[in-house]
Design a protein around this motif. Structure first.
Motif, PDB file in Angstrom:
ATOM      1  N   TYR A 162      -4.647 -49.977 100.789  1.00  0.00           N
ATOM      2  CA  TYR A 162      -4.220 -48.607 101.101  1.00  0.00           C
ATOM      3  C   TYR A 162      -5.128 -47.689 100.297  1.00  0.00           C
ATOM      4  CZ  TYR A 162       0.224 -50.767 102.547  1.00  0.00           C
ATOM      5  OH  TYR A 162       1.180 -51.522 103.159  1.00  0.00           O
ATOM      6  N   ALA A 214       2.006 -42.762 107.948  1.00  0.00           N
ATOM      7  CA  ALA A 214       1.882 -42.539 106.500  1.00  0.00           C
ATOM      8  C   ALA A 214       3.235 -42.662 105.809  1.00  0.00           C
ATOM      9  CB  ALA A 214       1.275 -41.164 106.241  1.00  0.00           C
ATOM     10  N   HIS A 217       3.855 -46.310 105.040  1.00  0.00           N
ATOM     11  CA  HIS A 217       2.913 -46.731 103.995  1.00  0.00           C
ATOM     12  C   HIS A 217       3.377 -46.185 102.632  1.00  0.00           C
ATOM     13  CE1 HIS A 217       0.639 -47.970 107.340  1.00  0.00           C
ATOM     14  NE2 HIS A 217      -0.213 -46.981 107.448  1.00  0.00           N
ATOM     15  N   ALA A 218       3.830 -44.922 102.632  1.00  0.00           N
ATOM     16  CA  ALA A 218       4.271 -44.306 101.368  1.00  0.00           C
ATOM     17  C   ALA A 218       5.491 -45.046 100.824  1.00  0.00           C
ATOM     18  CB  ALA A 218       4.583 -42.825 101.600  1.00  0.00           C
ATOM     19  N   GLU A 219       6.426 -45.436 101.718  1.00  0.00           N
ATOM     20  CA  GLU A 219       7.621 -46.176 101.258  1.00  0.00           C
ATOM     21  C   GLU A 219       7.223 -47.492 100.604  1.00  0.00           C
ATOM     22  OE1 GLU A 219      10.485 -47.044 104.374  1.00  0.00           O
ATOM     23  OE2 GLU A 219      10.581 -44.888 104.818  1.00  0.00           O
ATOM     24  N   LEU A 221       4.358 -48.240  99.216  1.00  0.00           N
ATOM     25  CA  LEU A 221       3.666 -48.001  97.943  1.00  0.00           C
ATOM     26  C   LEU A 221       4.651 -47.614  96.841  1.00  0.00           C
ATOM     27  CD1 LEU A 221       0.544 -46.222  99.447  1.00  0.00           C
ATOM     28  CD2 LEU A 221       0.515 -48.376  98.196  1.00  0.00           C
ATOM     29  N   ARG A 222       5.680 -46.827  97.201  1.00  0.00           N
ATOM     30  CA  ARG A 222       6.657 -46.434  96.168  1.00  0.00           C
ATOM     31  C   ARG A 222       7.495 -47.638  95.755  1.00  0.00           C
ATOM     32  NH1 ARG A 222       7.300 -41.403  99.198  1.00  0.00           N
ATOM     33  NH2 ARG A 222       5.687 -40.088  98.305  1.00  0.00           N
ATOM     34  N   LEU A 236       1.607 -41.254  93.748  1.00  0.00           N
ATOM     35  CA  LEU A 236       2.725 -41.568  94.645  1.00  0.00           C
ATOM     36  C   LEU A 236       3.459 -40.314  95.099  1.00  0.00           C
ATOM     37  CD1 LEU A 236       4.243 -44.793  92.987  1.00  0.00           C
ATOM     38  CD2 LEU A 236       2.577 -44.633  94.839  1.00  0.00           C
ATOM     39  N   LEU A 239       1.700 -38.644  98.401  1.00  0.00           N
ATOM     40  CA  LEU A 239       1.229 -39.487  99.507  1.00  0.00           C
ATOM     41  C   LEU A 239       1.369 -38.858 100.888  1.00  0.00           C
ATOM     42  CD1 LEU A 239       2.488 -42.996  98.369  1.00  0.00           C
ATOM     43  CD2 LEU A 239       0.154 -42.126  98.358  1.00  0.00           C
ATOM     44  N   GLU A 240       2.589 -38.383 101.211  1.00  0.00           N
ATOM     45  CA  GLU A 240       2.806 -37.876 102.581  1.00  0.00           C
ATOM     46  C   GLU A 240       1.928 -36.653 102.856  1.00  0.00           C
ATOM     47  OE1 GLU A 240       5.355 -38.890 100.833  1.00  0.00           O
ATOM     48  OE2 GLU A 240       6.662 -40.127 102.082  1.00  0.00           O
ATOM     49  N   VAL A 244      -2.532 -41.456 104.103  1.00  0.00           N
ATOM     50  CA  VAL A 244      -2.767 -42.806 103.578  1.00  0.00           C
ATOM     51  C   VAL A 244      -3.485 -43.601 104.660  1.00  0.00           C
ATOM     52  CG1 VAL A 244      -1.672 -44.935 102.738  1.00  0.00           C
ATOM     53  CG2 VAL A 244      -0.572 -42.724 102.295  1.00  0.00           C
TER      54      VAL A 244
END
Ligand SMILES: Cc1cc2nc3c(=O)[nH]c(=O)nc-3n(C[C@H](O)[C@H](O)[C@H](O)COP(=O)(O)OP(=O)(O)OC[C@H]3O[C@@H](n4cnc5c(N)ncnc54)[C@H](O)[C@@H]3O)c2cc1C
Length: 351
Positions: A162, A214, A217-219, A221-222, A236, A239-240, A244
């Motif tokens: 990512y 995204a 992907h953000a979920e 990564l968090r 973090l 991100l949105e 990403v």
């Protein structure tokens, strides 16, 4: 020597070799299927060997002017504590990929690049009207598939990457490792931050692997990096808002010489590698400088291609192998075995 060259692909490798050939007096026809260079964003570390290659192409000063020179680098644990740091100060030039591509496009006069133009197998194999045909068409290279039919296809590495950028400066180049995951943060330029993360794909659910948005992907990564220290929490949080990019990682098995008759492969078409050493683009520029010098200096194409293969195949195969090993160590278990999440279940893994 000079003559006519067909270059398939207008990425870092294709634009660089075109620049070297045009300077040597070659008539060059670059065909790129996209309507501009393939800009997937983010920063690239330009290591000293690549900087020397840019010097040979007459572009080194422009790259130095636009790059951030970072001398502060460290490998961290997930909590932000230092795992390893270089002895003394190790400097690297970091430059945004779009800036680098702009320098390469600007390094060619109008004419050599035909955007929005795909080369086909029928153009490539006979290479009619060309003294040399250069495959700079990336990891899924049509030139490789057409001229080197015995070559194995790219292989999956079992990890996903990512990456993205966000406003706000950062001075240090850090990479943190733990539990089959890594997270890197570097300067993009003086005002913006570049980040990347990679993890074992077994950490993703089926839905997460298929997702393209995204938000998902953000979920991920968090969930995977939410308790990591250093600069990770700032990344973090943005991100949105800033996007990403995610892709499954692959590399290219060895297939023998990079040249055959009047055809040569360079860049990812010849040696796509895991990104863990940050060397793919750099090696593409070195390939381009070596190939252009050989074609400019040798009396025949056959001698030039044989010199190119002799100089470049060994070193690049070793970097593919080292990058693959580092990918295994950092993202597939040796830093703590990852456990696959069941849907809805919390993920646990040793630290
Ligand atoms: C997640 C990730 C992070 C990375 N980070 C780094 C890093 O920090 N440092 C670094 O040095 N490298 C890095 N790399 C590697 C680097 O991006 C590549 O090695 C580099 O872009 C290869 O350039 P290329 O010109 O060979 O291929 P590409 O950039 O793939 O360009 C190939 C071009 O050929 C075109 N093309 C394909 N087929 C045809 C056709 N038939 N006709 C016409 N055009 C065609 C494509 O549209 C494309 O524009 C990273 C890679 C990844 C995946």
């Amino acid at each position: 020597m000079n003559g006519r060259a067909l270059v398939v692909g207008g990425g870092i490798a294709g634009l660089s070799v075109a620049r070297g050939l045009v300077r040597g007096g070659w008539e060059v026809d670059v065909r790129e299927r996209l309507d501009g260079p393939p800009d997937i964003g983010g920063a690239l570390a330009v290591w000293p060997g690549a900087l020397k290659a840019f010097d040979r192409l007459g572009l080194g000063e422009r790259v130095r002017e636009r790059a951030v020179y970072s001398t502060d680098a460290a490998l961290l644990r997930p909590d932000g504590r230092k795992l390893l740091g270089p002895r003394g100060r190790v400097g690297v030039h970091l430059v945004s990929r779009s800036v680098l591509l702009g320098i390469l496009v600007g390094g060619l006069a109008d004419g050599p690049v035909r955007w929005n133009t795909s080369a086909t197998a029928a153009d490539i194999l006979p290479g009619e009207g060309f003294d040399v045909v250069i495959g700079a068409d990336g990891i899924h290279s049509l030139v490789r598939r057409t001229v080197f039919p015995h070559a194995s296809p790219p292989r999956a590495l079992g990890s996903v990457a990512y990456r993205g950028t966000l406003p706000g400066p950062v001075e240090r180049f850090t990479e943190a490792w733990g539990g089959g995951r890594l997270f890197g943060v570097t300067p993009l330029d003086a005002h913006n931050t570049n980040w990347y993360a990679a993890l074992d794909q077994r950490l993703l659910t089926g839905n997460e692997r298929a997702a393209r948005d995204a938000g998902t992907h953000a979920e991920v990564l968090r969930r995977e990096f939410g308790d990591w220290g250093g600069e990770v929490s700032r990344v973090l949080a943005g991100l949105e808002a800033h996007g990403v990019d995610r892709r499954a990682l692959m590399d290219l098995p060895s297939f023998g010489p990079y040249v055959r008759r009047r055809h040569a492969l360079l860049g990812d078409a010849a040696h796509a590698m895991a990104p863990n050493l940050g060397r793919g683009a750099c090696e593409s520029v070195v390939d381009a400088a070596v190939l252009a010098d050989a074609l400019n200096e040798e009396p025949t194409v056959a001698r030039a291609l044989s010199r190119y293969d002799r100089v470049r195949r060994g070193p690049t195969r070793r970097i593919v192998a080292a990058s693959r090993l580092l990918n295994r160590i950092s993202t597939t278990g040796l830093t703590g075995r990852p456990r696959r999440p069941r849907s809805g279940a919390a993920v646990t893994r040793p630290r």
